[in-house]
Design an enzyme around this catalytic site. Structure first.
Site, short mmCIF file in Angstrom:
data_model
loop_
_atom_site.label_atom_id
_atom_site.label_comp_id
_atom_site.label_asym_id
_atom_site.label_seq_id
_atom_site.Cartn_x
_atom_site.Cartn_y
_atom_site.Cartn_z
N TYR A 122 27.46 33.09 50.75
CA TYR A 122 28.22 33.54 51.92
C TYR A 122 28.55 35.02 51.77
CZ TYR A 122 28.91 28.61 53.10
OH TYR A 122 28.71 27.28 53.44
N CYS A 153 21.03 27.40 58.08
CA CYS A 153 22.37 27.53 57.53
C CYS A 153 22.55 26.69 56.27
CB CYS A 153 23.43 27.20 58.58
SG CYS A 153 23.23 25.62 59.38
N HIS A 154 21.67 25.71 56.06
CA HIS A 154 21.77 24.91 54.83
C HIS A 154 21.42 25.74 53.59
CE1 HIS A 154 17.54 24.54 56.12
NE2 HIS A 154 17.27 24.44 54.83
N SER A 159 29.23 31.47 46.13
CA SER A 159 28.87 32.41 45.06
C SER A 159 28.76 31.73 43.71
CB SER A 159 29.89 33.54 44.98
OG SER A 159 29.84 34.31 46.15
N GLU A 182 13.27 21.55 49.90
CA GLU A 182 12.66 22.87 49.85
C GLU A 182 12.30 23.27 48.42
OE1 GLU A 182 14.71 25.86 52.10
OE2 GLU A 182 14.73 24.62 53.90
#
Length: 188
Positions: A122, A153-154, A159, A182
């Site tokens: 993010y 958005c997935h 962090s 993925e």
């Protein structure tokens, strides 16, 4: 102040069965308005009858070229993800994706710069959008993403490396499945 009239569009909805469950895609001649992942059962709990690919379950008699392009892209994502880089994305026709608002900018950067199998924090996405202090606003942009999967958005994680919430926290198991899908495909 008047809101833009979205009723000028004649929207059609297509229902797909996927490894995530039912997916509904709505759009008009101008482009895709929304993609909704309708959570029914967690991917790990699906029966053997659950599709490994993405198949059309219910569709209108006539489908706009943009909806057809979206269906083809989603089918490739689940069954032949190595081909999605060469497939054109459908046009988007949703107010959140128009103009230069922060949400639109963040979603466009995510779409353009974070490729299949990659993740971004993010914080890093806020930096990429030109406002390193807007980490929470990036989270808000992810929640307002009208076309998940197409705008990935997935792939946005905390962090610390944890996956973070998906679909308001109700779809965390789907985010994990997508990231694993993925990663596994990238390794092949």
């Amino acid at each position: 102040m008047k809101k833009p009239r979205e009723s000028q569009c004649t929207q059609k909805t297509i229902s797909l069965l996927s490894p995530l469950g039912k997916i509904q895609v709505s759009g008009c001649e101008n482009g895709v308005h929304t993609i909704q992942i309708l959570m029914d059962v967690a991917p790990a709990e699906r029966s053997d009858e659950a599709p490994l690919s993405c198949v059309v379950n219910d569709s209108p008699a006539e489908m706009s070229p943009e909806l057809q392009r979206c269906v083809e892209w989603l089918q490739a994502y689940f069954s032949e993800p190595q081909t999605i880089g060469s497939l054109p994305l459908p046009a988007f026709h949703h107010p959140a994706l128009q103009g230069d608002a922060f949400t639109s900018r963040v979603l466009q950067i995510l779409l353009r710069d974070v490729k299949f199998g990659e993740t971004v924090s993010y914080k890093r996405l806020a930096e990429m959008a030109g406002n390193p202090r807007a980490v929470r606003a990036v989270g808000g942009a992810m929640r307002r993403n009208p076309v998940p999967l197409l705008i990935p958005c997935h792939r946005v994680i905390s962090s610390s490396g944890q996956s973070g919430p998906y679909m308001g926290g109700k779809g965390d198991h789907l985010k994990q499945w997508l990231l694993t899908h993925e990663r596994q495909r990238e390794e092949r």
